[in-house]
Structure formats: structure tokens, C-alpha cells
Design an enzyme around this catalytic site. Structure first.
Site, PDB file in Angstrom:
ATOM      1  CG  HIS A  31      39.344  36.373  41.909  1.00 33.18           C
ATOM      2  ND1 HIS A  31      39.642  36.908  43.147  1.00 33.18           N
ATOM      3  CD2 HIS A  31      40.335  35.475  41.662  1.00 33.18           C
ATOM      4  CE1 HIS A  31      40.757  36.356  43.614  1.00 33.18           C
ATOM      5  NE2 HIS A  31      41.196  35.491  42.741  1.00 33.18           N
ATOM      6  CG  ASN A  78      46.886  32.770  41.650  1.00 29.93           C
ATOM      7  OD1 ASN A  78      46.028  33.540  42.081  1.00 29.93           O
ATOM      8  ND2 ASN A  78      46.796  31.464  41.783  1.00 29.93           N
ATOM      9  CG  ASP A 103      38.819  39.633  44.851  1.00 33.40           C
ATOM     10  OD1 ASP A 103      39.879  39.842  44.245  1.00 33.40           O
ATOM     11  OD2 ASP A 103      38.568  38.553  45.398  1.00 33.40           O
ATOM     12  CG  ASN A 124      46.776  33.232  45.931  1.00 38.53           C
ATOM     13  OD1 ASN A 124      47.428  33.173  46.962  1.00 38.53           O
ATOM     14  ND2 ASN A 124      45.964  32.258  45.550  1.00 38.53           N
TER      15      ASN A 124
END
Length: 199
Positions: A31, A78, A103, A124
Site C-alpha cells: 500500500h 483513506n 498501488d 480508497n
């Protein structure tokens, strides 16, 4: 209000952001490939993000006559838009001159997908940026980290895990391409960047 032609003019301002999570435990995870990519650009351009503002770190530099703002949101993935949107507003940068590195679990490790606009595609971080910018018209450089190994594998565990072996080598090997990709985009050669690197 944010309309701008696709060709980049000398002396304009660009914002390049890398997405990730800020705690050290997330370093090197799938991530956080956006953070790794931004660090690579910062190293190439001798412009480490060390100023704190908009819930993130940023730096300024000049590349090929363009003023470039490098941004690393510290909001957690997020809420990435909570940092990027205020930064873009401060420097009066339209969405079309925002580049986001993140990513992509839909691409194999080491694959790159460059797109000038589009939906969040389930990401997100991109979803937050779209919501806060009020636009999908920003360029995203999606770095492949591979899909989870089987359907029952927890997605959060996968993206917060660290790639190993060949996957790690493939991912790290593509980070060096980011400087050329970003230069092409800022110089109005997005199609050339796509043709050269979207494979």
C-alpha cells in the site's frame, strides 16, 4: 473553472503526490508504493519533503522549467484527499496538473498503468482525492503490486503486507522509471509515457 489544455506550458505548477500510510510499520508494504515512489523522485530531484502543512509533508523544486510540489499525505490512505486538495488549492493547481502515485492490486508486480482521469477503481485513496478535488481529471500512476493469492485472503492483510522475492525486485525495479514518466507527463507527452510504460 479548472479547464486547462493537455499541453504543459513552461513555468506552470504541478503537484505530485505519493500515497501511503505514515507509521514506520507500514514502510515497504504494498500500500505504501506511492510513498516509495515519491521518495525516489525526491532523491532524483534533491527535494526531500520536509516542510509540514495540510496534514502532510511537502517540498518544492523546479523540473524542466516547471515548478513542482512534492506531497506526502500523513492522513492515512483513506483520507489522502484531505491533504492533497488543500495543497492544490494553496498553489492554485488545477486537477489536470496533479499526479498521484499509488498501488494497484489489479496489475502484476512491476507493471505500471498511467491514466489521465477516471474512477477510483476501488482504491480508497483515489476515492478520497476525487471527492475532495471534486474532479476525476487528475493523472494517476498506478504501480502494480499483484492480486491477493486466493479469494479468501484478507485484502487489508495483503496490501499491508510486504512483497518478497521476485515481486519485491519487480516493484522496486520500476521505481526508477517514475522520474521519466513524470517528466513526460509535465512536458505534455502523456501519450508517449503511456506507450512507453503501460506494459
Amino acid at each position: 473553472m479548472f479547464f486547462k489544455s493537455n499541453s504543459a506550458a513552461e513555468g506552470d505548477v504541478w503537484l505530485i503526490a505519493g500515497l501511503g500510510n505514515p507509521e514506520p510499520k507500514y514502510d515497504g508494504t504494498r500500500h505504501n508504493i506511492g510513498f516509495a515512489g515519491l521518495d525516489k523522485l525526491a532523491s532524483c530531484w534533491n527535494a526531500a519533503p520536509n516542510k509540514s502543512k495540510w496534514q502532510g509533508l511537502y517540498s518544492q523544486t523546479t523540473v524542466d522549467g516547471h515548478k513542482v510540489i512534492l506531497v506526502k499525505p500523513l492522513t492515512y490512505m483513506n483520507l489522502s484527499g484531505d491533504c492533497i486538495a488543500p495543497a492544490a488549492a494553496f498553489f492554485k493547481i488545477p486537477p489536470q496538473q496533479v499526479i498521484v502515485i499509488c498501488d494497484d492490486i489489479d496489475q502484476k508486480p512491476g507493471k505500471v498503468r498511467i491514466r489521465p482521469s477516471g474512477s477510483a477503481g476501488g482504491h480508497n485513496g483515489l476515492k478520497s482525492i476525487i471527492a475532495r478535488l471534486g474532479s476525476q481529471e487528475f493523472t494517476r500512476i498506478r504501480m502494480g503490486v499483484g492480486a491477493k493469492p486466493h479469494p479468501d485472503y484478507d485484502l487489508a492483510d495483503w496490501v499491508l503486507g510486504k512483497p518478497q522475492g521476485e515481486d519485491k525486485t519487480a516493484i522496486e525495479g520500476r521505481l526508477a522509471d517514475l522520474e521519466d514518466i513524470c517528466r513526460l507527463i509535465m512536458n505534455g507527452k502523456l501519450s508517449e509515457a503511456q506507450n512507453k510504460y503501460n506494459h
